[in-house]
Design a protein around this motif. Sequence first.
Motif, short mmCIF file in Angstrom:
data_model
loop_
_atom_site.label_atom_id
_atom_site.label_comp_id
_atom_site.label_asym_id
_atom_site.label_seq_id
_atom_site.Cartn_x
_atom_site.Cartn_y
_atom_site.Cartn_z
N TYR A 412 43.48 12.28 -28.97
CA TYR A 412 42.13 11.80 -28.71
C TYR A 412 41.09 12.49 -29.61
CZ TYR A 412 44.43 9.70 -24.74
OH TYR A 412 45.29 8.96 -23.96
N ASN A 413 40.22 11.64 -30.17
CA ASN A 413 39.11 12.03 -31.02
C ASN A 413 39.52 12.47 -32.43
OD1 ASN A 413 36.19 12.07 -30.86
ND2 ASN A 413 36.32 14.25 -31.30
N LEU A 414 40.81 12.50 -32.71
CA LEU A 414 41.27 12.89 -34.04
C LEU A 414 41.45 11.65 -34.91
CD1 LEU A 414 43.89 15.64 -33.15
CD2 LEU A 414 41.48 15.92 -33.77
N PRO A 415 40.98 11.67 -36.16
CA PRO A 415 41.01 10.47 -37.00
C PRO A 415 42.39 10.20 -37.59
CG PRO A 415 40.04 12.28 -38.21
CD PRO A 415 40.30 12.80 -36.82
N GLY A 416 42.66 8.93 -37.86
CA GLY A 416 43.87 8.53 -38.57
C GLY A 416 43.67 8.70 -40.06
N TRP A 417 42.80 7.86 -40.62
CA TRP A 417 42.44 7.98 -42.04
C TRP A 417 41.11 8.71 -42.17
CZ3 TRP A 417 45.19 6.89 -46.36
CH2 TRP A 417 46.32 6.06 -46.23
N GLU A 418 41.01 9.56 -43.18
CA GLU A 418 39.76 10.23 -43.52
C GLU A 418 39.52 10.10 -45.02
OE1 GLU A 418 38.80 14.12 -41.19
OE2 GLU A 418 40.97 14.10 -41.50
N ALA A 419 38.27 9.89 -45.39
CA ALA A 419 37.88 9.86 -46.80
C ALA A 419 36.53 10.54 -46.94
CB ALA A 419 37.82 8.42 -47.32
N ASP A 420 36.40 11.32 -47.98
CA ASP A 420 35.18 12.09 -48.21
C ASP A 420 34.85 12.01 -49.69
OD1 ASP A 420 33.09 13.82 -48.19
OD2 ASP A 420 34.29 15.64 -47.97
N PHE A 421 33.67 11.47 -50.01
CA PHE A 421 33.22 11.35 -51.40
C PHE A 421 31.93 12.13 -51.57
CE2 PHE A 421 30.53 9.27 -54.58
CZ PHE A 421 31.34 9.40 -55.70
N ASN A 441 38.60 6.70 -39.24
CA ASN A 441 38.92 5.59 -38.34
C ASN A 441 40.09 5.98 -37.44
OD1 ASN A 441 41.20 5.42 -39.94
ND2 ASN A 441 41.02 3.24 -40.35
N GLU A 442 40.53 5.02 -36.64
CA GLU A 442 41.64 5.20 -35.69
C GLU A 442 41.38 6.36 -34.74
OE1 GLU A 442 45.28 5.50 -37.83
OE2 GLU A 442 44.94 3.68 -38.99
N ARG A 443 40.13 6.49 -34.30
CA ARG A 443 39.79 7.52 -33.31
C ARG A 443 39.84 6.90 -31.91
NH1 ARG A 443 34.60 10.24 -33.64
NH2 ARG A 443 33.75 8.14 -33.77
N TRP A 444 40.43 7.64 -30.98
CA TRP A 444 40.61 7.13 -29.62
C TRP A 444 40.08 8.13 -28.61
CZ3 TRP A 444 42.76 2.36 -28.40
CH2 TRP A 444 43.33 1.66 -29.47
N SER A 445 39.71 7.61 -27.44
CA SER A 445 39.38 8.45 -26.30
C SER A 445 40.06 7.86 -25.06
CB SER A 445 37.86 8.53 -26.10
OG SER A 445 37.53 9.50 -25.12
N PHE A 446 39.79 8.46 -23.91
CA PHE A 446 40.43 8.04 -22.66
C PHE A 446 39.36 7.93 -21.58
CE2 PHE A 446 42.69 8.83 -18.66
CZ PHE A 446 43.73 7.91 -18.77
N TYR A 448 38.45 5.76 -17.62
CA TYR A 448 38.86 4.87 -16.55
C TYR A 448 40.37 4.58 -16.61
CZ TYR A 448 33.83 4.09 -16.15
OH TYR A 448 32.49 4.26 -16.00
N ASN A 449 41.17 5.65 -16.82
CA ASN A 449 42.63 5.57 -16.85
C ASN A 449 43.16 4.64 -17.93
OD1 ASN A 449 42.96 7.37 -14.65
ND2 ASN A 449 42.59 5.69 -13.20
N ASP A 450 42.45 4.56 -19.05
CA ASP A 450 42.92 3.70 -20.13
C ASP A 450 42.44 4.28 -21.46
OD1 ASP A 450 44.19 1.67 -21.40
OD2 ASP A 450 42.77 0.10 -20.85
N ASN A 451 43.18 4.00 -22.53
CA ASN A 451 42.78 4.41 -23.86
C ASN A 451 41.64 3.53 -24.35
OD1 ASN A 451 44.76 6.45 -24.10
ND2 ASN A 451 46.30 4.92 -24.70
N VAL A 452 40.66 4.15 -24.99
CA VAL A 452 39.48 3.44 -25.48
C VAL A 452 39.32 3.74 -26.97
CG1 VAL A 452 37.00 3.14 -25.27
CG2 VAL A 452 38.38 3.63 -23.24
N LYS A 453 39.23 2.68 -27.77
CA LYS A 453 39.05 2.86 -29.22
C LYS A 453 37.59 3.16 -29.53
CE LYS A 453 40.70 1.01 -33.60
NZ LYS A 453 39.61 1.56 -34.41
N MET A 454 37.38 4.20 -30.31
CA MET A 454 36.03 4.59 -30.70
C MET A 454 35.65 3.94 -32.03
SD MET A 454 36.43 8.63 -29.71
CE MET A 454 34.77 9.09 -30.22
N ASN A 455 34.35 3.78 -32.26
CA ASN A 455 33.87 3.19 -33.50
C ASN A 455 34.23 4.07 -34.70
OD1 ASN A 455 32.76 1.29 -31.87
ND2 ASN A 455 30.64 1.61 -32.49
N ASP A 456 34.50 3.41 -35.82
CA ASP A 456 34.74 4.15 -37.05
C ASP A 456 33.49 4.89 -37.49
OD1 ASP A 456 37.21 2.98 -36.96
OD2 ASP A 456 36.79 1.49 -38.53
#
Length: 507
Positions: A412-421, A441-446, A448-456
């Motif tokens: 949770y809250n850790l990104p999948g892809w990261e890019a820094d320019f 991107n690909e950041r998630w949280s939890f 109401y007992n379910d996984n929730v996708k966070m905005n990129d």
Amino acid sequence: PPLEIAIPRPSDINTAIPFDLTKGYISLNGGNYANFDVLFGYRIINNDKNDLRFNFFHNSTNGDIKYIQDSDQKTNEAYLMDNLGQLSYSHMFESLNLNIHTSYLHSMYNYYGNSFGNARIFNNEKQRLGVMNLGLGIESTTDSWLQYKGHVDFKNFSTKFGSSLVYDGIRGNQFNALLNINKPFNDSGNTLGLNGELFGLFYATTTDPAFEDNKNYLSVNANPYISFEGLNWRAQLGVNIMFQQHDKFEVRLTPNIELALNITDHSSIFANIKGGYDDNTYLNVWNESRYVTPGIVVKPSISYVDIDGGFRIGELDGFRFDILGGYKRTQNEHFFLMGKLYNPKIIDPSSEAIMIETLAPAYADLTRSYIGGMLQSNIWAPLDMAIRIKKNFYDTKNITFNSTEINNPLAYNLPGWEADFRASYEVIQNLKITLNYYFANERWSFMYNDNVKMNDINDLNIGVVYSLTPKLSFNLKANNLLGQKYDIWYGHPAQQLNVMGGVSFKF
């Protein structure tokens, strides 16, 4: 090399003054959301043997931020004010260098997280953290037959309120002592050494029932090592021997190995194999996120193996290319989540549990690995550019939150892809433009007992610095230029488009 290093102008070589003749500086910046930054520093004494200086830092914000989630409360005021003053002194003796510093941090902030329609437990009241810090360090000079370096650091901290507004906040003392001793041998760059650390955290007593599980923390670590160095290679072989007392006494061994090989003058390959404890002290966690529920002490975590390595290639002048990768396995890794239930029965027995507007840790066994690269170029001196790309892979197990095991756990809250320019362009000698962009991107949280996708995260920043004179400069910076809506932590949104400008003066 850092972005600030670039190929100098021909006119600067052997002509520029290699040090600053001024003694002080001040920087004032302000913008929307009531964002203010103040920096002040002054060298009181500065000569061949002594250096005494004072520094002050102020950072504050006080503006409404819109929640991303659909909730009854659409916005909330996010208030924060940090003031840090530091006095430091250093003296060079015949055989050692002495460093002393003292500082005090006064921080105030509110818990502005989304309550999702529930009553706010802390009701936007301003929390306070005060930290008094004293430090002393010594270091041998380079011509000493035995090299040593030591540092002792003491912190006293206190907060205003605890698990609710009716209880006093957490207080305690933190002590840290570090020592490195090493002895060169064989006159060939080989070294035999020992790193040692003693760390202790002791909490003051409190009547807050939420603190009943908090325990003092003590750790003793020793790292004996031997290092070898050749014409184009270096190897350090060591082991971490760790003793820890928290909820129970533990003894752990982890590797501490560093390897480096220079393939050519500008290209190399390296690998590090390490491991160890992350103490997760109150102050360390506060630096990670100050919005954790007051009174919660995050459990220490341990990484049994932490490997990173890669290639650094820089055969062309002003051009560098890195390929990096890593693998890490951690027990008791923590993730900060919204949705922690608060039980007000400790105040009113007839009350029902409601959700709290702060963050709480969930723990898991986490395996993470990554592969990435970095490309940097300053072939043309006025333009400096660097881009970093990283792909992360995670495997999480055994997560429980609100006394419920999560069936499909994620990192949770850790990104999948990261890019820094990052880019810096010197238009003329006194005018510089900077451009920064960060993507995750690909950041998630939890929730109401379910996984929730966070905005990129698509955070684009541009800045301009103009030096009117060598002592006076002006700057202007626009952050989140695209006006993106994203959460730093779920329910804790970042500021959208914000602009800051100001002036810096050396005297």
